[in-house]
Scaffold this motif. Structure first.
Motif, PDB file in Angstrom:
ATOM      1  N   SER A  82      44.076 -64.608  -3.888  1.00  0.00           N
ATOM      2  CA  SER A  82      44.366 -63.226  -3.501  1.00  0.00           C
ATOM      3  C   SER A  82      45.149 -63.194  -2.185  1.00  0.00           C
ATOM      4  O   SER A  82      45.993 -62.322  -1.979  1.00  0.00           O
ATOM      5  N   VAL A  83      44.881 -64.151  -1.310  1.00  0.00           N
ATOM      6  CA  VAL A  83      45.617 -64.248  -0.048  1.00  0.00           C
ATOM      7  C   VAL A  83      47.073 -64.633  -0.328  1.00  0.00           C
ATOM      8  O   VAL A  83      48.003 -64.036   0.225  1.00  0.00           O
ATOM      9  N   ASP A 119      45.040 -57.470   7.693  1.00  0.00           N
ATOM     10  CA  ASP A 119      44.129 -57.281   6.562  1.00  0.00           C
ATOM     11  C   ASP A 119      44.075 -58.533   5.686  1.00  0.00           C
ATOM     12  O   ASP A 119      43.000 -58.959   5.264  1.00  0.00           O
ATOM     13  N   SER A 174      36.759 -65.010   2.850  1.00  0.00           N
ATOM     14  CA  SER A 174      36.465 -65.416   1.482  1.00  0.00           C
ATOM     15  C   SER A 174      37.125 -66.747   1.154  1.00  0.00           C
ATOM     16  O   SER A 174      38.014 -67.211   1.856  1.00  0.00           O
ATOM     17  N   LYS A 192      40.928 -61.192   5.028  1.00  0.00           N
ATOM     18  CA  LYS A 192      40.512 -61.567   3.676  1.00  0.00           C
ATOM     19  C   LYS A 192      40.471 -63.087   3.554  1.00  0.00           C
ATOM     20  O   LYS A 192      39.588 -63.645   2.931  1.00  0.00           O
TER      21      LYS A 192
END
Length: 109
Positions: A51-52, A38, A46, A42
């Motif tokens: 966020s990663v 997941d 993006s 991501k």
């Protein structure tokens, strides 16, 4: 008396067998692989690297808390991959240095 108090405190601080079972179930190889997948999706979908990084850092912390060295080292390697990619794209040596340090840390685990 002090020895008895110390034993009582140690027992209170320990995790129950139910907590350990929950931790094991939560960090099963299938769940870990799914979580990494997941985060990888991501990352590719993006430009939001923050966020990663947060996702991989969260997995690393989960590995430390659960004393799961495999999860911890995989998360550290994934963090290193992100910094390596960022360093290649920006040609910023600080990102490459971070990647190198993280790879070395993962190898030592």
């Amino acid at each position: 008396k002090q020895a008895n108090r110390k034993e009582d405190t140690t027992e209170d601080m320990g995790a129950s067998s139910h907590d350990k079972e929950e931790s094991t179930r939560a960090s099963s190889p299938a769940r870990v692989a799914e979580t990494f997948q997941d985060i990888d999706k991501k990352w590719t979908a993006s430009d939001n690297i923050d966020s990663v990084l947060l996702g991989y850092t969260t997995l690393m912390v989960e590995g430390i808390i659960a004393e799961n060295s495999k999860l911890e080292s995989e998360a550290i390697k994934s963090l290193a991959d992100v910094y390596l990619q960022r360093g290649r794209e920006t040609e910023d040596t600080t990102h490459l240095t971070k990647a190198s340090a993280l790879y070395n840390t993962a190898l030592a685990r």
